[in-house]
Design a protein around this motif. Structure first.
Motif, PDB file in Angstrom:
ATOM      1  N   SER A  57       0.817  -1.246   0.057  1.00 54.23           N
ATOM      2  CA  SER A  57       0.130  -0.044   0.003  1.00 54.23           C
ATOM      3  C   SER A  57       0.870   1.089   0.079  1.00 54.23           C
ATOM      4  CB  SER A  57      -0.767  -0.067   1.233  1.00 54.23           C
ATOM      5  OG  SER A  57      -0.170  -0.037   2.427  1.00 54.23           O
ATOM      6  N   GLU A  58       0.321   2.348  -0.446  1.00 52.79           N
ATOM      7  CA  GLU A  58       0.881   3.568  -0.684  1.00 52.79           C
ATOM      8  C   GLU A  58       0.679   4.248   1.058  1.00 52.79           C
ATOM      9  OE1 GLU A  58       2.766   5.839  -2.912  1.00 52.79           O
ATOM     10  OE2 GLU A  58       2.925   3.658  -3.745  1.00 52.79           O
ATOM     11  N   PRO A  59       1.939   4.804   1.465  1.00 54.97           N
ATOM     12  CA  PRO A  59       2.007   5.580   2.688  1.00 54.97           C
ATOM     13  C   PRO A  59       0.696   6.436   2.960  1.00 54.97           C
ATOM     14  CG  PRO A  59       4.123   5.695   1.750  1.00 54.97           C
ATOM     15  CD  PRO A  59       3.353   4.963   0.609  1.00 54.97           C
ATOM     16  N   GLU A  60       0.121   6.499   4.008  1.00 52.94           N
ATOM     17  CA  GLU A  60      -0.999   7.391   3.991  1.00 52.94           C
ATOM     18  C   GLU A  60      -0.497   8.808   4.138  1.00 52.94           C
ATOM     19  OE1 GLU A  60      -3.913   6.631   7.088  1.00 52.94           O
ATOM     20  OE2 GLU A  60      -3.881   4.435   6.508  1.00 52.94           O
ATOM     21  N   ARG A  61       0.386   8.994   4.961  1.00 51.77           N
ATOM     22  CA  ARG A  61       1.063  10.203   4.981  1.00 51.77           C
ATOM     23  C   ARG A  61       2.458  10.286   4.356  1.00 51.77           C
ATOM     24  NH1 ARG A  61       0.333  11.174  11.480  1.00 51.77           N
ATOM     25  NH2 ARG A  61      -1.585  10.021  11.581  1.00 51.77           N
ATOM     26  N   GLU A  62       2.534  11.616   3.757  1.00 45.73           N
ATOM     27  CA  GLU A  62       3.693  11.673   2.659  1.00 45.73           C
ATOM     28  C   GLU A  62       4.834  11.605   3.488  1.00 45.73           C
ATOM     29  OE1 GLU A  62       4.878  13.170  -1.341  1.00 45.73           O
ATOM     30  OE2 GLU A  62       3.319  12.069  -0.255  1.00 45.73           O
ATOM     31  N   PRO A  63       5.898  10.540   3.050  1.00 47.36           N
ATOM     32  CA  PRO A  63       7.337  10.694   3.697  1.00 47.36           C
ATOM     33  C   PRO A  63       8.175  11.549   2.723  1.00 47.36           C
ATOM     34  CG  PRO A  63       6.900   8.400   2.440  1.00 47.36           C
ATOM     35  CD  PRO A  63       5.633   9.553   2.152  1.00 47.36           C
ATOM     36  N   PRO A  64       9.393  11.959   3.450  1.00 48.87           N
ATOM     37  CA  PRO A  64      10.093  12.805   2.402  1.00 48.87           C
ATOM     38  C   PRO A  64      10.935  11.988   1.430  1.00 48.87           C
ATOM     39  CG  PRO A  64      10.961  12.299   4.751  1.00 48.87           C
ATOM     40  CD  PRO A  64       9.649  11.642   4.744  1.00 48.87           C
ATOM     41  N   ARG A  65      10.732  12.710   0.373  1.00 52.30           N
ATOM     42  CA  ARG A  65      11.145  12.206  -0.883  1.00 52.30           C
ATOM     43  C   ARG A  65      11.937  12.921  -1.903  1.00 52.30           C
ATOM     44  NH1 ARG A  65       6.273   8.849  -3.168  1.00 52.30           N
ATOM     45  NH2 ARG A  65       4.806   9.417  -1.376  1.00 52.30           N
ATOM     46  N   ALA A  87      14.887  13.126  -8.265  1.00 52.62           N
ATOM     47  CA  ALA A  87      14.295  11.806  -8.026  1.00 52.62           C
ATOM     48  C   ALA A  87      15.018  10.351  -8.681  1.00 52.62           C
ATOM     49  CB  ALA A  87      12.825  11.867  -8.613  1.00 52.62           C
ATOM     50  N   ARG A 145      10.189  18.283   9.083  1.00 54.82           N
ATOM     51  CA  ARG A 145       9.525  16.868   9.577  1.00 54.82           C
ATOM     52  C   ARG A 145       8.043  16.891   9.484  1.00 54.82           C
ATOM     53  NH1 ARG A 145      13.827  13.773  12.266  1.00 54.82           N
ATOM     54  NH2 ARG A 145      15.221  13.686  10.263  1.00 54.82           N
ATOM     55  N   GLY A 146       7.427  15.931   9.061  1.00 57.92           N
ATOM     56  CA  GLY A 146       6.168  15.878   9.216  1.00 57.92           C
ATOM     57  C   GLY A 146       5.084  16.650   8.038  1.00 57.92           C
ATOM     58  N   ASP A 173      14.446  17.163   6.699  1.00 59.17           N
ATOM     59  CA  ASP A 173      15.034  16.260   5.755  1.00 59.17           C
ATOM     60  C   ASP A 173      15.540  16.997   4.591  1.00 59.17           C
ATOM     61  OD1 ASP A 173      14.611  14.008   7.334  1.00 59.17           O
ATOM     62  OD2 ASP A 173      12.735  14.445   7.183  1.00 59.17           O
ATOM     63  N   PHE A 186      17.546  16.781   0.624  1.00 63.91           N
ATOM     64  CA  PHE A 186      18.378  15.945  -0.359  1.00 63.91           C
ATOM     65  C   PHE A 186      19.286  17.018  -1.061  1.00 63.91           C
ATOM     66  CE2 PHE A 186      14.560  13.621   0.419  1.00 63.91           C
ATOM     67  CZ  PHE A 186      14.910  12.194   0.496  1.00 63.91           C
ATOM     68  N   GLU A 196      12.518   5.906  -3.184  1.00 58.98           N
ATOM     69  CA  GLU A 196      11.389   7.027  -3.383  1.00 58.98           C
ATOM     70  C   GLU A 196      11.237   7.654  -1.820  1.00 58.98           C
ATOM     71  OE1 GLU A 196       9.347   7.692  -5.735  1.00 58.98           O
ATOM     72  OE2 GLU A 196       7.937   9.224  -4.692  1.00 58.98           O
ATOM     73  N   THR A 243       5.528  10.162   9.588  1.00 63.50           N
ATOM     74  CA  THR A 243       4.559   9.122   8.670  1.00 63.50           C
ATOM     75  C   THR A 243       3.903   8.190   9.183  1.00 63.50           C
ATOM     76  OG1 THR A 243       6.305   7.957   7.852  1.00 63.50           O
ATOM     77  CG2 THR A 243       5.996  10.047   6.648  1.00 63.50           C
TER      78      THR A 243
END
Lengths: 333, 378, 248
Positions: free
Chosen positions: A40-48, A54, A260-261, A318, A320, B87, B118
Motif C-alpha cells: 500500500s502507499e503510505p497514508e502520510r507523505e514521507p520525505p522524498r 528523484a 519533518r512531518g 530532511d 536531499f 522513493e 509518517t
C-alpha cells in the motif's frame, strides 16, 4: 438422463452434488481468506527526493533550522533583579534596542552619593578660595608696610603661612571634586550596563526571564539562556551529512529541504557554506548516556524568504542534495 | 459402459463409503496439516507482511529476520535516502522489552517504533482506534492477539497503563495484525517514543524501510542499496522468506508435519488400496464376463478410472470441505489468527489423491487385466 | 502370438457351410516343468441351424475347446475359422470386437452385474457396441418379453429367482443377434423338468438358420434334445453324431 425424483440416487447424484457444493464453498472460502499482502502507499507523505533529484545521484541528510546569525544567547553583565523587560518572543528588534534592565537602585544611590560629594567638593573649593584670598590680601598688606615696628616679623610669617595653607586647601578641594566626578561617571556607566541591548537586529526567539527574577552573571537556573535571538531574515538550515557521504556532496548546489512531518512542503535552499570542522553527530534522542561514533559534516543552506511560514527555528528537516558528478555512486555510468 | 461402472461402484455401499472415507480422510489430513504447517512457518514472515508500505527492508549485514536484527547507526537512514531509486526511506525500530502491567506482572514484549512523521511501519488495519492516537503522548498500540495473551479476551485494553523502562505507556489502540511465531505481545509506538521504552544502547535503528520509485523494481533498488551503502537490503518477499527459512532451520516443525502428511498419504493408500482391491476382486467375475463378451482392456481401464474418478472427486470434495470447516470453526481462536488455506495446498492434496487412486487403481486393474476371459467358463 | 505357430497340414479344408471350422487345434498348458496337452489336434465343423452339444467328462477338454472356438483362448497349434474368419489371425482388439459382434455367451453362473437391473444387464452387449442406453434397454426389454420375463425388467438380479436370472443371461446372449451362441452347462443347477424347459426355450429363441448354437454339458438327461453331439475324451473327439452312443 432426465431428472426424476423417484430415480434419485443419493450415492450417484446426491454425493457428487454435495461434493460440488463443498468444492464451491471451499473455493469461495479459500479465495476469500487469502491474506492481504498487497503493498500500500503510505497514508502520510514521507520525505522524498523530487524533480531532478528523484532519479539522480544524491546525498540525503537531516538537520535543524537556525537563524542566519545562529542563535545568540543574551547574557547580563550585572547581576540583580529584573526590573524592566522590554521584549517578548517574536518581536523583531533593531540593533541597540533595550531588551531588559536589572535593578539600578543601588547604582542610582551611588550616583546621588557622588553628586553630593561633587557639591561638597565645590563648596570646599569656594571656601578654600575665599580663605586664600583673605590670606593673600593680609599678606600683601603686611608687605606694603615698610615700618618694621608697625608690623612684627612674626606677624608677617604667620600671614605668609596662612596664605600658603589656604592655597593648599584649594588644591585639596579641587582634587576631591575630581574624585567625586569620577565616582559619578562610574555610577553612570554602571547604570548603562544594567540595561541589556540587542547586539544585532533580529528576532527574539525565546525569553526565559520575568520581571522580578534574579539574574546572575553566571547564567540562569537550569542553564537556560535569558533571551535567545537571532537574525531570521533569512533562515538557515544546518544539514548533517555522514562523513562517508561527505565526499560525494556537490558543494554549492541547491538542496531540497522539507520540514519533518510535512514532507510535501519542499523548498529549494541555496548553499551558504560548509563548516570547516567535522563534528560528532548530535542525536536528538534525549538520552543522557548518548555515545556517538558517527561524525558528520555540517553544511549550511539558506532558506528562501517564501519558506518562512513552513520552517521555524529549531525544527528538524530532511534534505536531499545532488551528488557531485564524478564522485557519484559506483554504478554511475 | 461408464454408467455401468458407476453403478457397480455405488451398488456396493460399504465399499463405496469406505473408499469415500479413505479419500476424504487422506485429503483432510494432508490439506489440514499442510495448511497448519504453512501458516505456522509463515508466522516467521508476519513481521515483514504486517508492514504494508515497505517494499525493501534495509538492515545490518548480520541481521536475519525481523526479530533477529543488529542495530544500525542512525546515519544509515540518510545513506539509504541518498541511493538512486529510493522513493522514501523511514526508520523502523524493533526491540524486546519488559513491561510491567498494572498488576505488577512482568511480561516480555516486542516494541516496534515507527517513523514519527509518517507512521510507516504500522499494520494496515486497526482492530480498534485509529493510528492517530500515536500523536498523543505516551501512546502505544497493542496487537490484537497480544491483547488476549496479556489481558484475556474479555478485557478492553484501551486506556490500560503499562510501565516500560520506567516510562509510562498508555494503550490507546488495537492493531489488526498477524501474530509472530512466538505470539509475543507487540506494542507499536513512535520511533522517538520507542527509544525511551527500550533500554539504551548506542545504535537503536533496527531497519530502514524503503519505498521504491516508480519505474524501478524492488529487487533492483535493493541491489543498488547493497552496493552503495554496504548494508543488507532485501525485498519484502525475500525478507518474509528469510523469516520462514529461519523457522524451518531452527525448529522441528517441518519434520513433524512432514511425518503427519506422509501418514495421511499412507493411510489413504492403505484404506483406499485395500478397499478398491476388495471391490475389484468382488467384481472380478463380472469384469471377466465383460471381457469375454467383448469389452476391451482399454474400456475396462476407463471404467475403473471412472470409478476411481468418482470416488476421488467426492472424497476430495468432502475432505477439502472438512478442512475448510475446520479452519472456519477455529477462525476465532487466537492461535489460528490470520490462518488461511494457500490455494496451492488443495492442489497438492488433489495431486496426492490422484496418486493414491493411480497406485491403487493400477494394482486393482492388474488383477482385472490378468483375468483370462476363458476363466468365465470355469 | 500363438496364432502364428501353425501346423501347415491343418490349413484349409473347411467345408463351405461350416459355421465353425477347427483344424488341428492343439492346446498345451504348462504346469510347472510339465506340459499337459489338453487338446490333440481337433478337426471339426459346426454347422449353423443346429443345436450342437459338446459333452465329455470333467477334464476331457470340452471347456478348452469351446473357449478356443469362441475366441477367448488362443490354441497352441491349429486354426479356427468362425464364419470364414480366421479369428486367431486377428489382432487382439479385432478379436475382442469380433466376439462382441458375433458371439453370445451364456455362463454357467450367469455373471450378471448385481447393481444394474435386468434390462440393463441384458443390454450390456448393445451398450458395449456403442448403442445409446435407452435404445439398448428398449431392445433388451423386447428380448426379455420374448423370454417371458418382461415384467421383471426393472428388478435387480438379486431380486430374481435363479431361473429368472438365467433368462436374463440368455437375453444378454441373444440381444445383439449374434451368429454364434455358446452356452456353458445351462442345466447344471436345475432339476430335470426346469432343465428341459430351459432347453426348450433355447431351442425356441436361439436356434436359427444362420446361427450356430453350441452347448457344453455333461448332463445326460438332456442329450436327447441335441441335433448333434460331439463327445470329447482326453482331448480327442471320440464320438460325433446325432445321438449318443450306447452306454451313456
Amino acid at each position: 438422463m432426465a431428472f426424476n425424483l423417484r430415480n434419485f440416487s443419493f450415492s450417484r447424484m446426491g454425493l457428487p452434488i454435495l461434493a460440488v457444493v463443498g468444492l464451491i464453498v471451499a473455493v469461495i472460502f479459500i479465495a476469500g481468506r487469502l491474506p492481504d499482502r498487497e503493498l500500500s502507499e503510505p497514508e502520510r507523505e514521507p520525505p522524498r527526493a523530487t524533480g531532478a533529484l528523484a532519479d539522480a545521484d544524491r546525498v540525503a541528510g537531516s538537520g535543524v533550522v537556525e537563524p542566519s546569525s545562529e542563535v545568540i544567547q543574551i547574557g547580563t553583565a550585572l547581576s540583580g533583579l529584573v526590573t524592566d523587560l522590554r521584549v517578548q518572543p517574536g518581536d523583531y528588534v533593531a540593533k541597540g534596542q533595550p531588551l531588559f534592565t536589572v535593578d539600578t537602585r543601588a547604582i542610582r544611590a551611588q550616583l546621588q552619593q557622588s553628586d553630593a560629594a561633587i557639591g561638597e567638593a565645590r563648596a570646599a573649593i569656594a571656601e578654600a578660595q575665599a580663605a586664600q584670598a583673605t590670606a593673600s590680601r593680609q599678606l600683601a598688606l603686611y608687605r606694603s608696610i615698610d615700618d618694621p615696628a608697625a608690623v612684627s616679623r612674626a606677624e608677617v610669617i604667620r600671614a605668609e603661612g596662612e596664605a600658603s595653607a589656604a592655597s593648599q586647601r584649594l588644591q585639596l578641594a579641587r582634587a576631591r571634586l575630581d574624585s567625586a566626578q569620577a565616582a559619578a561617571a562610574s555610577a553612570r556607566t554602571e547604570l548603562g550596563r544594567a540595561t541589556v541591548r540587542a547586539p544585532i537586529s533580529g528576532e527574539i526567539l525565546s525569553v526565559n526571564i520575568k520581571p522580578g527574577e534574579y539574574l546572575s552573571t553566571m547564567g540562569g537556573g537550569g542553564g537556560a539562556p535569558f533571551i535567545e535571538m537571532g537574525e531570521t531574515r533569512p533562515l538557515h538550515v544546518r544539514i548533517d551529512i555522514d562523513e562517508e557521504q561527505a565526499t560525494r556532496l556537490a558543494m554549492g548546489a541547491e538542496a531540497v529541504v522539507s520540514p519533518r512531518g510535512a514532507a510535501g512542503r519542499q523548498v529549494k535552499a541555496s548553499f551558504v557554506r560548509a563548516e570547516p570542522l567535522v563534528v560528532p553527530k548530535r542525536s536528538l534522542t534525549n538520552s543522557a548516556s548518548e555515545r556517538v561514533d558517527v561524525r558528520v559534516l555540517q553544511v549550511i543552506y539558506a532558506l528562501p524568504e517564501s519558506a518562512k511560514g513552513a520552517f521555524r527555528v529549531g525544527q528538524q528537516v530532511d534534505a536531499f542534495i545532488p551528488a557531485a558528478k564524478n564522485t557519484g555512486t559506483k554504478d554511475a555510468k | 459402459m461408464i454408467w455401468i461402472a458407476i453403478r457397480m461402484l455405488t451398488g456396493d455401499r460399504q465399499k463405496f463409503y469406505g473408499l469415500l472415507f479413505g479419500i476424504a480422510f487422506s485429503t483432510l489430513l494432508i490439506t489440514q496439516q499442510l495448511t497448519i504447517f504453512v501458516n505456522l512457518i509463515e508466522r516467521g514472515a508476519s513481521g515483514a507482511y504486517n508492514v504494508g508500505e515497505a517494499q525493501v527492508w534495509v538492515m545490518d549485514p548480520v541481521s536475519r529476520t525481523t526479530d533477529v536484527a543488529y542495530a544500525l547507526p542512525s546515519t544509515a537512514l540518510d545513506k539509504v535516502r541518498g541511493v538512486r531509486g529510493v522513493e522514501w526511506a523511514v526508520p523502523h525500530l524493533r526491540a524486546a522489552a519488559s513491561v510491567r502491567t498494572k498488576d505488577g506482572d512482568l511480561e516480555g514484549v516486542a516494541i516496534i517504533g515507527v517513523d514519527d512523521a509518517t507512521l510507516i511501519g504500522l499494520p494496515k488495519r486497526m482492530a480498534s482506534g485509529s493510528i492517530d492516537v500515536l500523536s498523543q503522548p505516551d501512546s502505544v498500540i497493542i496487537d490484537d492477539v497480544g491483547t488476549i495473551n496479556m489481558f484475556g479476551a474479555d478485557v478492553d485494553p484501551i486506556g490500560e497503563r503499562l510501565e516500560l523502562n520506567d516510562q509510562r505507556a498508555v494503550i490507546r489502540g488495537i492493531a489488526d495484525s498477524i501474530p509472530s511465531f512466538t505470539s509475543q505481545v507487540t506494542l507499536y509506538t513512535k520511533y522517538s517514543q520507542a527509544l525511551r521504552y527500550v533500554p539504551g544502547t548506542r545504535n537503536r535503528l533496527s531497519f530502514v524501510l524503503v519505498g521504491v520509485s516508480e519505474g524501478q523494481t524492488a529487487a533492483e533498488v535493493a541491489d543498488r542499496i547493497e552496493r552503495d551503502t554496504g548494508l543488507k537490503a532485501e525485498t519484502r518477499d525475500e525478507f518474509a522468506q528469510a523469516g520462514v527459512d529461519f523457522i524451518i532451520e531452527n525448529t522441528g516443525i517441518p519434520t513433524n508435519f512432514g511425518i503427519t502428511v506422509v501418514l495421511g498419504f499412507v493411510v489413504g493408500v492403505a484404506i483406499v488400496g485395500l478397499t478398491f482391491s476388495l471391490f475389484i476382486r468382488d467384481n472380478i467375475k463380472q469384469f471377466g464376463a465383460l471381457k469375454a463378451i467383448g469389452v476391451t482392456n482399454g474400456r475396462i481401464l476407463r471404467m475403473v478410472a471412472a470409478q476411481a474418478g468418482l470416488v476421488g472427486f467426492i472424497g476430495y470434495g468432502f475432505g477439502v470441505l472438512g478442512t475448510v470447516g475446520f479452519m472456519w470453526a477455529f477462525s476465532g481462536n487466537p492461535f489460528f489468527k490470520g490462518f488461511y488455506i494457500p490455494w496451492q495446498i488443495p492442489l497438492i492434496s488433489l495431486g496426492a489423491v490422484i496418486v493414491i487412486l493411480a497406485i491403487t487403481g493400477t494394482l486393482a486393474l492388474r488383477s482385472v487385466f490378468k483375468t483370462e476371459p476363458a476363466s468365465v467358463f470355469r | 502370438m500363438m496364432a502364428t505357430i501353425m501346423d501347415p497340414s491343418a490349413i484349409g479344408g473347411c467345408k463351405p457351410d461350416a459355421a465353425i471350422c477347427t483344424r488341428g487345434v492343439t492346446r498345451d498348458f504348462k504346469a510347472g516343468q510339465q506340459t499337459i496337452t489338453v487338446l490333440h489336434g481337433i478337426d471339426t465343423d459346426i454347422r449353423a441351424g443346429e443345436l450342437t452339444f459338446v459333452v465329455g467328462e470333467s477334464g476331457s477338454g470340452k471347456t478348452t475347446l469351446i473357449s478356443i472356438m469362441c475366441g477367448i483362448l488362443y490354441p497352441t497349434l491349429g486354426e479356427v475359422k468362425v464364419f470364414g474368419t480366421d479369428i486367431y489371425r486377428l489382432s487382439d482388439t479385432e478379436l475382442v470386437k469380433f466376439r462382441l459382434q458375433n458371439i453370445g455367451f451364456i455362463f454357467q453362473q450367469y455373471n450378471l452385474i448385481p447393481s444394474i437391473d435386468a434390462a440393463s444387464n441384458a443390454a450390456v452387449p448393445l451398450i458395449a457396441q456403442g448403442m445409446g442406453r435407452l435404445e439398448a434397454r428398449e431392445r433388451a426389454k423386447a428380448m426379455l418379453e420374448r423370454l417371458n420375463i418382461g415384467n421383471q425388467a426393472d428388478k435387480l438380479p438379486n431380486q430374481l429367482s435363479g431361473g429368472q436370472q438365467q433368462r436374463v443371461a440368455i437375453a444378454r446372449a441373444l440381444v445383439h443377434e449374434p451368429r454364434l451362441v455358446v452356452c456353458d452347462e445351462p442345466t447344471a443347477a436345475l432339476d430335470a423338468s426346469s432343465g428341459r424347459r430351459v432347453m426348450d426355450l433355447l431351442r425356441e429363441v436361439a436356434v436359427a438358420a444362420d446361427r450356430a448354437c453350441i452347448i457344453v454339458t455333461h448332463d445326460n438327461r438332456i442329450f436327447d434334445l441335441a441335433d448333434r453331439i460331439i463327445q470329447l475324451e482326453d482331448g480327442r473327439i471320440t464320438h460325433d453324431g446325432t445321438t449318443m452312443p450306447d452306454g451313456h
